[in-house]
Design a protein around this motif. Structure first.
Motif, mmCIF file in Angstrom:
data_model
loop_
_atom_site.group_PDB
_atom_site.id
_atom_site.type_symbol
_atom_site.label_atom_id
_atom_site.label_comp_id
_atom_site.label_asym_id
_atom_site.label_seq_id
_atom_site.Cartn_x
_atom_site.Cartn_y
_atom_site.Cartn_z
ATOM 1 N N THR A 1 58.636 38.140 23.042
ATOM 2 C CA THR A 1 57.793 38.201 24.248
ATOM 3 C C THR A 1 56.675 37.170 24.193
ATOM 4 O O THR A 1 56.463 36.407 25.139
ATOM 5 N N ASN B 1 56.916 33.756 26.550
ATOM 6 C CA ASN B 1 55.918 33.601 27.612
ATOM 7 C C ASN B 1 54.934 32.478 27.308
ATOM 8 O O ASN B 1 54.465 31.795 28.230
ATOM 9 N N ASP C 1 51.565 38.818 30.806
ATOM 10 C CA ASP C 1 52.596 39.561 30.079
ATOM 11 C C ASP C 1 52.331 39.578 28.576
ATOM 12 O O ASP C 1 52.579 40.586 27.898
ATOM 13 N N ASP D 1 49.891 42.501 36.515
ATOM 14 C CA ASP D 1 51.339 42.308 36.678
ATOM 15 C C ASP D 1 51.767 42.701 38.086
ATOM 16 O O ASP D 1 52.511 41.974 38.761
ATOM 17 N N PRO E 1 58.478 42.287 30.126
ATOM 18 C CA PRO E 1 57.779 41.057 29.720
ATOM 19 C C PRO E 1 58.606 40.159 28.800
ATOM 20 O O PRO E 1 58.466 38.936 28.844
ATOM 21 N N ASN F 1 61.263 38.319 31.117
ATOM 22 C CA ASN F 1 60.745 37.432 32.170
ATOM 23 C C ASN F 1 60.973 35.948 31.894
ATOM 24 O O ASN F 1 61.450 35.218 32.777
#
Length: 333
Positions: A38, A42, A70, A111, A283, A286
């Motif tokens: 994650t 990100n 995130d 979010d 997250p 994504n």
């Protein structure tokens, strides 16, 4: 009944996923892996968008903000859970629990709002393409993000202050892996009617309002796409919002399954599993969802990784040259 207050309560117990000791290493390894993916995924999206001038557009500006949020959102819960597993402890301090609630609500709200803003951005881009650059100018984009931060911060601050007014007695066990707001309120032995009203009111206004905005935006987008004559044009218009629609569906389906399902229909374990979906899995996915079919993101990622690799090679080469020069100097002496 004699009750305690916030000066007497020192800690809560987070019961987590399982009491079985043999499962703890597996849970630790699984969540550490998901957390690292994650953060790394990100962070790559955020740095790639920030470093590529071609991606300095409203859509990617909001995407970079979502990636940053995130990382923070996941970091409010998973590190503490991993720390407790590592130390074979279930304790979290009273102040730590309140802080976790505050930051969890802050980033969860962000979010929520950012997904709404991104839906609004796609609505303007598809339905008003000629006016899009004027309507979504940098000032307007910054204002939308600022309003999202302010509204989310006010909500998280209000909910945290409402928790501080509660008194707690015994049985401060939270059947979750983090200090979830509703679970903490249920631990109170004082009257929680006002807290419940504030929670439901905030969920209806902020959560329901944002979700309604997304539904409205996509209803207009579908209407605009249907008016496009060519099949290729329809596909191109829809492909620009397909990734966002996937994230919205994953996020809201899991959130609604946790907070709108009757308590009698599922156990706390199923609640925890559903919470993992929107706090960790969404997250984590994504970056993959947004980069899987996005050529601009793929190009920016390759460029960023290539530049970073070149810098590392150059730095390593300069260090080797420096060491070689020192050795030659020492040999000459």
């Amino acid at each position: 009944m004699e009750s305690g207050n916030d000066t007497q309560i020192s800690e809560f117990l987070l019961l987590g996923f399982s009491e079985e000791p043999e499962l703890q290493p597996f849970i630790f390894g699984l969540f550490l892996f998901m957390y690292l993916i994650t953060v790394f995924g990100n962070l790559l999206i955020f740095l790639a968008v920030s470093s590529d001038p071609k991606l300095h557009t409203p859509m990617y500006f909001f995407l970079s903000n979502l990636s940053f949020v995130d990382i923070c959102f996941t970091s409010t819960t998973i590190p503490k859970m991993l720390w407790n597993i590592q130390r074979q402890s279930k304790h979290i301090s009273y102040a730590g629990c309140i802080s976790q609630i505050h930051f969890f609500l802050l980033f969860a709200g962000l979010d929520n709002f950012l997904l709404t803003v991104m839906a609004y951005d796609r609505y303007l881009a598809i339905c008003y393409p000629l006016h899009y650059t004027v309507m979504m100018n940098p000032w307007h984009c910054g204002l939308l993000v600022l309003v999202s931060w302010v509204m989310s911060a006010l909500n998280s601050l209000l909910q945290s202050l409402m928790i501080l007014r509660l008194s707690f007695c015994t049985g401060l066990e939270i059947p979750h892996f983090f200090c979830e707001l509703n679970q903490v309120v249920q631990c109170a032995c004082s009257d929680t009617f006002l807290n419940d009203i504030v929670i439901y009111f905030a969920a209806a206004i902020l959560g329901g309002g944002a979700f309604t905005g997304i539904i409205y935006s996509y209803s207009k987008i579908i209407s605009c796409i249907r008016r496009i004559s060519s099949t290729q044009g329809k596909y191109k218009a829809f492909s620009t919002c397909a990734s966002h629609l996937s994230v919205v569906a994953l996020f809201y389906c899991t959130v609604l399954s946790v907070y709108l399902s009757p308590a009698s229909t599922h156990s706390s374990q199923s609640n925890i599993t559903a919470s993992v979906m929107y706090t960790v899995v969404t997250p984590m996915l994504n970056p993959f969802i947004y980069s899987l079919r996005n050529k601009d993101i793929k190009r920016a990622l390759r460029r960023f990784i290539g530049v970073t690799r070149s810098r590392i090679v150059m730095d390593a080469g300069s260090k080797v040259c420096g060491l070689g020069g020192k050795e030659m100097k020492l040999g000459g002496d």
